[in-house]
Design a protein around this motif. Structure first.
Motif, PDB file in Angstrom:
ATOM      1  N   SER A  76       0.829  -1.212   0.000  1.00  0.00           N
ATOM      2  CA  SER A  76       0.000   0.000   0.000  1.00  0.00           C
ATOM      3  C   SER A  76       0.860   1.257   0.000  1.00  0.00           C
ATOM      4  CB  SER A  76      -0.931   0.004   1.212  1.00  0.00           C
ATOM      5  OG  SER A  76      -0.185  -0.083   2.427  1.00  0.00           O
ATOM      6  N   GLY A  77       1.968   1.222   0.749  1.00  0.00           N
ATOM      7  CA  GLY A  77       2.859   2.378   0.783  1.00  0.00           C
ATOM      8  C   GLY A  77       3.469   2.674  -0.572  1.00  0.00           C
ATOM      9  N   SER A  78       3.769   1.618  -1.338  1.00  0.00           N
ATOM     10  CA  SER A  78       4.332   1.813  -2.673  1.00  0.00           C
ATOM     11  C   SER A  78       3.337   2.515  -3.587  1.00  0.00           C
ATOM     12  CB  SER A  78       4.733   0.464  -3.282  1.00  0.00           C
ATOM     13  OG  SER A  78       5.798  -0.121  -2.566  1.00  0.00           O
ATOM     14  N   TYR A  79       2.081   2.093  -3.549  1.00  0.00           N
ATOM     15  CA  TYR A  79       1.078   2.723  -4.404  1.00  0.00           C
ATOM     16  C   TYR A  79       0.881   4.193  -4.033  1.00  0.00           C
ATOM     17  CZ  TYR A  79      -0.466  -1.539  -6.752  1.00  0.00           C
ATOM     18  OH  TYR A  79      -0.529  -2.658  -7.543  1.00  0.00           O
ATOM     19  N   ILE A  80       0.789   4.475  -2.725  1.00  0.00           N
ATOM     20  CA  ILE A  80       0.607   5.868  -2.308  1.00  0.00           C
ATOM     21  C   ILE A  80       1.844   6.686  -2.649  1.00  0.00           C
ATOM     22  CG2 ILE A  80       0.224   7.401  -0.341  1.00  0.00           C
ATOM     23  CD1 ILE A  80      -1.225   5.094   1.041  1.00  0.00           C
ATOM     24  N   GLY A  81       3.016   6.109  -2.395  1.00  0.00           N
ATOM     25  CA  GLY A  81       4.262   6.824  -2.640  1.00  0.00           C
ATOM     26  C   GLY A  81       4.457   7.187  -4.094  1.00  0.00           C
ATOM     27  N   TRP A  82       4.232   6.232  -4.995  1.00  0.00           N
ATOM     28  CA  TRP A  82       4.446   6.523  -6.409  1.00  0.00           C
ATOM     29  C   TRP A  82       3.358   7.399  -6.983  1.00  0.00           C
ATOM     30  CZ3 TRP A  82       9.162   6.024  -7.342  1.00  0.00           C
ATOM     31  CH2 TRP A  82       9.899   4.980  -6.796  1.00  0.00           C
ATOM     32  N   LEU A  83       2.179   7.383  -6.386  1.00  0.00           N
ATOM     33  CA  LEU A  83       1.128   8.300  -6.827  1.00  0.00           C
ATOM     34  C   LEU A  83       1.458   9.734  -6.395  1.00  0.00           C
ATOM     35  CD1 LEU A  83      -1.664   8.716  -8.125  1.00  0.00           C
ATOM     36  CD2 LEU A  83      -2.681   8.276  -5.882  1.00  0.00           C
ATOM     37  N   ALA A  84       1.979   9.877  -5.175  1.00  0.00           N
ATOM     38  CA  ALA A  84       2.292  11.208  -4.656  1.00  0.00           C
ATOM     39  C   ALA A  84       3.615  11.737  -5.200  1.00  0.00           C
ATOM     40  CB  ALA A  84       2.338  11.179  -3.132  1.00  0.00           C
ATOM     41  N   GLY A  85       4.583  10.835  -5.467  1.00  0.00           N
ATOM     42  CA  GLY A  85       5.886  11.253  -5.965  1.00  0.00           C
ATOM     43  C   GLY A  85       6.868  11.556  -4.846  1.00  0.00           C
ATOM     44  N   SER A  86       8.103  11.941  -5.253  1.00  0.00           N
ATOM     45  CA  SER A  86       9.176  12.274  -4.306  1.00  0.00           C
ATOM     46  C   SER A  86       9.429  11.134  -3.326  1.00  0.00           C
ATOM     47  CB  SER A  86       8.848  13.563  -3.539  1.00  0.00           C
ATOM     48  OG  SER A  86       8.663  14.646  -4.414  1.00  0.00           O
ATOM     49  N   VAL A  87       9.465   9.905  -3.853  1.00  0.00           N
ATOM     50  CA  VAL A  87       9.602   8.735  -2.992  1.00  0.00           C
ATOM     51  C   VAL A  87      10.942   8.730  -2.269  1.00  0.00           C
ATOM     52  CG1 VAL A  87       9.719   6.217  -2.940  1.00  0.00           C
ATOM     53  CG2 VAL A  87       8.033   7.350  -4.383  1.00  0.00           C
ATOM     54  N   ALA A  88      12.036   8.940  -3.020  1.00  0.00           N
ATOM     55  CA  ALA A  88      13.364   8.827  -2.425  1.00  0.00           C
ATOM     56  C   ALA A  88      13.642   9.934  -1.415  1.00  0.00           C
ATOM     57  CB  ALA A  88      14.421   8.845  -3.531  1.00  0.00           C
ATOM     58  N   ASP A  89      13.259  11.175  -1.738  1.00  0.00           N
ATOM     59  CA  ASP A  89      13.655  12.294  -0.892  1.00  0.00           C
ATOM     60  C   ASP A  89      12.644  12.680   0.167  1.00  0.00           C
ATOM     61  OD1 ASP A  89      12.109  12.943  -3.039  1.00  0.00           O
ATOM     62  OD2 ASP A  89      12.975  14.906  -3.379  1.00  0.00           O
ATOM     63  N   ARG A  91       9.242  10.401   0.915  1.00  0.00           N
ATOM     64  CA  ARG A  91       8.483   9.281   1.478  1.00  0.00           C
ATOM     65  C   ARG A  91       9.368   8.311   2.258  1.00  0.00           C
ATOM     66  NH1 ARG A  91       5.223  13.045   0.691  1.00  0.00           N
ATOM     67  NH2 ARG A  91       4.992  13.571  -1.513  1.00  0.00           N
ATOM     68  N   CYS A  92      10.535   7.969   1.701  1.00  0.00           N
ATOM     69  CA  CYS A  92      11.410   7.008   2.391  1.00  0.00           C
ATOM     70  C   CYS A  92      11.899   7.526   3.746  1.00  0.00           C
ATOM     71  CB  CYS A  92      12.588   6.633   1.500  1.00  0.00           C
ATOM     72  SG  CYS A  92      12.136   5.487   0.179  1.00  0.00           S
ATOM     73  N   PRO A  93      12.370   8.791   3.843  1.00  0.00           N
ATOM     74  CA  PRO A  93      12.731   9.286   5.177  1.00  0.00           C
ATOM     75  C   PRO A  93      11.565   9.263   6.155  1.00  0.00           C
ATOM     76  CG  PRO A  93      13.667  10.692   3.487  1.00  0.00           C
ATOM     77  CD  PRO A  93      12.753   9.740   2.779  1.00  0.00           C
ATOM     78  N   ILE A 119       3.777   7.444   5.224  1.00  0.00           N
ATOM     79  CA  ILE A 119       3.668   8.056   3.898  1.00  0.00           C
ATOM     80  C   ILE A 119       2.448   8.957   3.808  1.00  0.00           C
ATOM     81  CG2 ILE A 119       3.244   7.569   1.457  1.00  0.00           C
ATOM     82  CD1 ILE A 119       4.928   5.090   1.737  1.00  0.00           C
ATOM     83  N   ALA A 120       1.308   8.493   4.359  1.00  0.00           N
ATOM     84  CA  ALA A 120       0.093   9.321   4.332  1.00  0.00           C
ATOM     85  C   ALA A 120       0.329  10.641   5.061  1.00  0.00           C
ATOM     86  CB  ALA A 120      -1.067   8.557   4.959  1.00  0.00           C
ATOM     87  N   GLY A 121       1.019  10.564   6.203  1.00  0.00           N
ATOM     88  CA  GLY A 121       1.332  11.783   6.945  1.00  0.00           C
ATOM     89  C   GLY A 121       2.250  12.705   6.168  1.00  0.00           C
ATOM     90  N   SER A 122       3.239  12.116   5.491  1.00  0.00           N
ATOM     91  CA  SER A 122       4.176  12.945   4.718  1.00  0.00           C
ATOM     92  C   SER A 122       3.481  13.601   3.530  1.00  0.00           C
ATOM     93  CB  SER A 122       5.359  12.098   4.235  1.00  0.00           C
ATOM     94  OG  SER A 122       4.999  11.260   3.147  1.00  0.00           O
ATOM     95  N   VAL A 123       2.536  12.896   2.917  1.00  0.00           N
ATOM     96  CA  VAL A 123       1.792  13.466   1.793  1.00  0.00           C
ATOM     97  C   VAL A 123       0.941  14.650   2.265  1.00  0.00           C
ATOM     98  CG1 VAL A 123      -0.040  13.044   0.105  1.00  0.00           C
ATOM     99  CG2 VAL A 123       1.744  11.327   0.460  1.00  0.00           C
ATOM    100  N   LEU A 124       0.260  14.450   3.392  1.00  0.00           N
ATOM    101  CA  LEU A 124      -0.564  15.534   3.939  1.00  0.00           C
ATOM    102  C   LEU A 124       0.296  16.757   4.259  1.00  0.00           C
ATOM    103  CD1 LEU A 124      -3.290  16.567   5.002  1.00  0.00           C
ATOM    104  CD2 LEU A 124      -2.745  15.487   7.195  1.00  0.00           C
ATOM    105  N   LEU A 125       1.459  16.512   4.881  1.00  0.00           N
ATOM    106  CA  LEU A 125       2.335  17.623   5.247  1.00  0.00           C
ATOM    107  C   LEU A 125       2.913  18.307   4.009  1.00  0.00           C
ATOM    108  CD1 LEU A 125       3.862  19.265   7.366  1.00  0.00           C
ATOM    109  CD2 LEU A 125       5.638  17.489   7.355  1.00  0.00           C
ATOM    110  N   SER A 126       3.408  17.491   3.054  1.00  0.00           N
ATOM    111  CA  SER A 126       4.045  18.086   1.877  1.00  0.00           C
ATOM    112  C   SER A 126       3.049  18.870   1.034  1.00  0.00           C
ATOM    113  CB  SER A 126       4.719  16.997   1.027  1.00  0.00           C
ATOM    114  OG  SER A 126       3.771  16.048   0.560  1.00  0.00           O
ATOM    115  N   VAL A 127       1.822  18.367   0.901  1.00  0.00           N
ATOM    116  CA  VAL A 127       0.803  19.095   0.144  1.00  0.00           C
ATOM    117  C   VAL A 127       0.485  20.428   0.830  1.00  0.00           C
ATOM    118  CG1 VAL A 127      -1.626  19.098  -0.542  1.00  0.00           C
ATOM    119  CG2 VAL A 127      -0.227  17.073  -0.934  1.00  0.00           C
ATOM    120  N   SER A 128       0.398  20.399   2.168  1.00  0.00           N
ATOM    121  CA  SER A 128       0.120  21.633   2.909  1.00  0.00           C
ATOM    122  C   SER A 128       1.254  22.634   2.741  1.00  0.00           C
ATOM    123  CB  SER A 128      -0.077  21.314   4.397  1.00  0.00           C
ATOM    124  OG  SER A 128      -1.138  20.400   4.590  1.00  0.00           O
ATOM    125  N   VAL A 129       2.503  22.148   2.884  1.00  0.00           N
ATOM    126  CA  VAL A 129       3.649  23.037   2.777  1.00  0.00           C
ATOM    127  C   VAL A 129       3.785  23.588   1.359  1.00  0.00           C
ATOM    128  CG1 VAL A 129       6.175  23.146   2.869  1.00  0.00           C
ATOM    129  CG2 VAL A 129       4.911  21.974   4.680  1.00  0.00           C
TER     130      VAL A 129
END
Length: 226
Positions: A76-89, A91-93, A119-129
């Motif tokens: 599930s994390g892979s699907y969310i990560g690749w949909l949101a992008g920026s996996v290496a820099d 999502r992975c951290p 990953i869900a938390g990072s997506v929410l934060l990155s979209v907000s920022v």
């Protein structure tokens, strides 16, 4: 237990395939709208040239990165990560820190759940920022000192280094062996003029082989069947 896990993965794959397909369609929707509504579309030759440049530049990562990060992100994390992008820099951290704080290892069912939450938390934060800095960021960047602007160039290597140190600290022998082989391969690549994308594949493949050899060696010493 295995049957339940396979059934869950099958459901995750179905949902992931639908969401990724919707994401692809959404990416093309503005272009299609401009084409249909206003008749504006680049010549096919230009589209092909741009796509070829993207393929040559990023094509290897389309295969290598999903294989590299899957064990950390889970299904599930892979699907969310690749949909949101920026996996290496990004999502992975986030995943690494979430698993460290929670105490669950990557590759376990619990680790996969924590990975998804991270990953869900990072997506929410990155979209907000990103939303905030899209509105006010241009003015802020203009007034930043020059040395801070220059430091942006080394953000990605710094993130990779931090993730590597965090993961290698859990398996010191594997981490040390992998970095030594990577340094050796990098030295040879410079001497022989090997392209960077081939070097990346070689280092990743070497890391997999080293991990497998170490696993088999430890299993043999402990008498575990593999």
């Amino acid at each position: 237990m295995n049957n339940d896990k396979f059934a869950l993965n099958a459901r995750l794959i179905k949902i992931g395939a639908v969401t990724l397909s919707a994401g692809i369609i959404a990416n093309f929707a503005p272009v299609i709208y401009l084409w249909i509504a206003y008749g504006e579309i680049p010549p096919f030759e230009d589209i092909l040239k741009i796509w070829t440049v993207a393929l040559v530049t990023f094509g290897v990562s389309w295969v290598v990165q999903p294989l590299t990060f899957f064990s950390m992100l889970g299904t599930s994390g892979s699907y969310i990560g690749w949909l949101a992008g920026s996996v290496a820099d990004l999502r992975c951290p986030a995943v690494t820190m979430a698993q460290k704080v929670s105490g669950y290892e990557a590759g376990t069912p619990e680790g996969d759940v924590i990975s998804t939450i991270g990953i869900a938390g990072s997506v929410l934060l990155s979209v907000s920022v990103i939303t905030i800095f899209t509105i006010i960021g241009a003015n802020i960047i203009d007034i930043l000192p020059a040395f801070i602007k220059e430091s942006f160039k080394v953000i990605l290597p710094a993130v990779f280094g931090a993730v590597y140190v965090e993961l290698a600290s859990k398996h010191l022998k594997l981490g040390a062996a992998t970095i030594l082989v990577a340094l050796g391969f990098s030295f040879l690549a410079i001497k022989l003029g090997v392209p960077g994308w081939i070097l990346n594949i070689a280092i990743i493949g070497a890391g997999i082989v080293i991990a497998r050899i170490q696993y088999l060696s430890e299993a043999k010493r402990s008498g575990t069947n593999v």
